[in-house]
Design an enzyme around this catalytic site. Sequence first.
Site, mmCIF file in Angstrom:
data_model
loop_
_atom_site.group_PDB
_atom_site.id
_atom_site.type_symbol
_atom_site.label_atom_id
_atom_site.label_comp_id
_atom_site.label_asym_id
_atom_site.label_seq_id
_atom_site.Cartn_x
_atom_site.Cartn_y
_atom_site.Cartn_z
ATOM 1 N N GLY A 144 0.761 -1.250 0.000
ATOM 2 C CA GLY A 144 0.000 0.000 0.000
ATOM 3 C C GLY A 144 0.781 1.282 0.000
ATOM 4 N N GLU B 169 3.976 -6.808 1.692
ATOM 5 C CA GLU B 169 3.503 -7.102 0.330
ATOM 6 C C GLU B 169 3.525 -5.859 -0.546
ATOM 7 O OE1 GLU B 169 -0.484 -8.539 0.927
ATOM 8 O OE2 GLU B 169 0.145 -10.360 1.945
ATOM 9 N N GLY C 149 3.900 -3.489 -3.725
ATOM 10 C CA GLY C 149 3.847 -3.647 -5.179
ATOM 11 C C GLY C 149 4.296 -2.348 -5.821
ATOM 12 N N ARG C 150 3.392 -1.379 -5.810
ATOM 13 C CA ARG C 150 3.604 -0.112 -6.501
ATOM 14 C C ARG C 150 4.917 0.577 -6.141
ATOM 15 N NH1 ARG C 150 -1.038 2.914 -8.007
ATOM 16 N NH2 ARG C 150 -2.104 1.796 -6.343
ATOM 17 N N ARG D 253 -5.257 2.861 -16.089
ATOM 18 C CA ARG D 253 -5.345 3.690 -14.875
ATOM 19 C C ARG D 253 -5.965 5.069 -15.095
ATOM 20 N NH1 ARG D 253 -1.979 5.149 -11.777
ATOM 21 N NH2 ARG D 253 -2.949 4.422 -9.845
ATOM 22 N N TYR E 63 -9.319 5.246 -12.921
ATOM 23 C CA TYR E 63 -9.223 5.969 -11.639
ATOM 24 C C TYR E 63 -9.011 7.460 -11.841
ATOM 25 C CZ TYR E 63 -7.589 1.201 -10.533
ATOM 26 O OH TYR E 63 -7.435 -0.154 -10.433
ATOM 27 N N CYS F 287 -12.516 3.114 -29.209
ATOM 28 C CA CYS F 287 -13.759 3.811 -29.530
ATOM 29 C C CYS F 287 -14.592 4.128 -28.297
ATOM 30 C CB CYS F 287 -14.548 2.967 -30.526
ATOM 31 S SG CYS F 287 -13.577 2.722 -31.997
HETATM 32 N N1 LLP Z 1 -1.466 -6.960 -0.830
HETATM 33 C C1 LLP Z 1 -2.777 -7.061 -1.128
HETATM 34 C C2 LLP Z 1 -3.597 -8.050 -0.410
HETATM 35 C C3 LLP Z 1 -3.331 -6.231 -2.116
HETATM 36 O O1 LLP Z 1 -4.623 -6.331 -2.396
HETATM 37 C C4 LLP Z 1 -2.509 -5.288 -2.797
HETATM 38 C C5 LLP Z 1 -3.058 -4.436 -3.831
HETATM 39 C C6 LLP Z 1 -1.151 -5.239 -2.451
HETATM 40 C C7 LLP Z 1 -0.667 -6.088 -1.459
HETATM 41 C C8 LLP Z 1 -0.175 -4.305 -3.109
HETATM 42 O O2 LLP Z 1 -0.497 -2.980 -2.918
HETATM 43 P P1 LLP Z 1 0.523 -1.835 -3.389
HETATM 44 O O3 LLP Z 1 1.767 -1.952 -2.543
HETATM 45 O O4 LLP Z 1 0.837 -2.033 -4.817
HETATM 46 O O5 LLP Z 1 -0.223 -0.599 -3.123
HETATM 47 N N2 LLP Z 1 -5.013 -1.291 -9.799
HETATM 48 C C9 LLP Z 1 -4.875 -0.261 -8.776
HETATM 49 C C10 LLP Z 1 -4.234 -0.804 -7.514
HETATM 50 C C11 LLP Z 1 -4.960 -1.988 -6.928
HETATM 51 C C12 LLP Z 1 -4.301 -2.525 -5.686
HETATM 52 C C13 LLP Z 1 -4.905 -3.815 -5.283
HETATM 53 N N3 LLP Z 1 -4.282 -4.458 -4.175
HETATM 54 C C14 LLP Z 1 -4.097 0.902 -9.348
HETATM 55 O O6 LLP Z 1 -3.714 0.856 -10.512
HETATM 56 O O7 LLP Z 1 -3.890 1.893 -8.666
#
Ligand code: LLP
Length: 413
Positions: free
Chosen positions: A238, A272, A274-275, A310, A314, A340
Amino acid sequence: MNHFDYKAETLHCEEVSIKDIAAQVGTPFYLYSKATLSRHFQAFDGSFSVPHITCFATKACSNIAILNLFGSMGGGADIVSGGELFRALQAGIDPKKIVYSGVGKTRDELRYGLESGILMFNVESEQELEALQEVAAALGVQAPVSFRVNPDVDPKTHAYISTGLAKNKFGVPIHEALTVYKRAAAMANINVVGVSCHIGSQLTEVAPFVESLAKVKNFIGRLKEAGCTVKYLDLGGGLGITYNEEEPPAPKEYAKALEDELGALGCTLILEPGRVIVGNAGILVTSVLYTKQGGKKFTIVDAGMNDLARPSLYDAFHAILPVEDRGQGLEKGDVVGPICETGDFLARDKEVPVSRPNDLLAVMSAGAYGFTMSSNYNSRPRVPEILVDGDRFHIIRRRETLDMLIAGEMIPK
Ligand code: LLP
């Protein structure tokens, strides 16, 4: 910090000119910097001093070359489907560093996770627990379980990516979780190993993380009193990044705030992210097809909402830079794709580079949830993914062909 910089007016990724890559692979394409990926992984993972495992959130960027890179740096994977489990294993990630999240795991997926010997399942409901018990019993194994608890904390982010509020579909309400833990502890094929929590994505403050950790910590105290073992505490992902003017906490600050709140809990932390690792390590490169002046200025490019969802989904901001900076300046308008739908835009009413046909544009900060959310909408083959390493680049996923579009389809006789 990332490795996308201008050298003699041309945007480079590490030592490679993006113009040269475009000439060789065509456009559009996703482009990642290995140096940035490694640096971000290391900056995050190295910020924690307590025992921990950084399980990269596969959904953010799931190419096996990238998962393999993180695996080689000691990382694991957070997965949410059988498909992501397959990718993580193919990439060589140690199953003992894989955690399986998500509200809707099927029995087949539960079985696949058990057969692969993953570290734990983050279970999100009592019915899922019952299904896991049944599947584990049929296989004659013990399923390692943590429950995802929902702490009802406002992450102050986009509504679609908030997950830790009581009204969201995720997790077991924290005030009901003790009963569920006790039930799980009594099941023959369930082995309770931890607690997990993930409150949302693109958070730009530490306060909601700390607030939710405080609630979870309190809950762990009650669990221990009830005789449950809590070996792992999974705090989810997150942490946000800068797309525009956001000022999210640096990984060090985030880690310190969590560790301060954690105190001497004695669990192994699972993270966890990601981003924060991949977001600014990847871009989408596209070519200008046409420009036109309608009610406003439109720059029509060869990448659309199917390639990068995105902005449409969003209303997310992605900076757009010219690959060749010839001092063309900026103008207000939209950068749109060939799809389209009016919702197909990469930038809307923004200051964007003045462009002419065949110019290359770089859509920045597209490494997270870029390629992974792309689709074949409008029957557009998905674009290639390229990884730069120093002065070389590697195609880590080929451009899809027209034949691939209809592979698997058939006309009934
Ligand atoms: N762990 C769980 C259980 C999650 O659901 C997520 C993201 C993460 C970790 C990783 O979160 P991060 O560190 O990346 O914030 N498609 C959306 C983002 C969806 C996130 C879903 N869950 C976007 O493009 O902003």
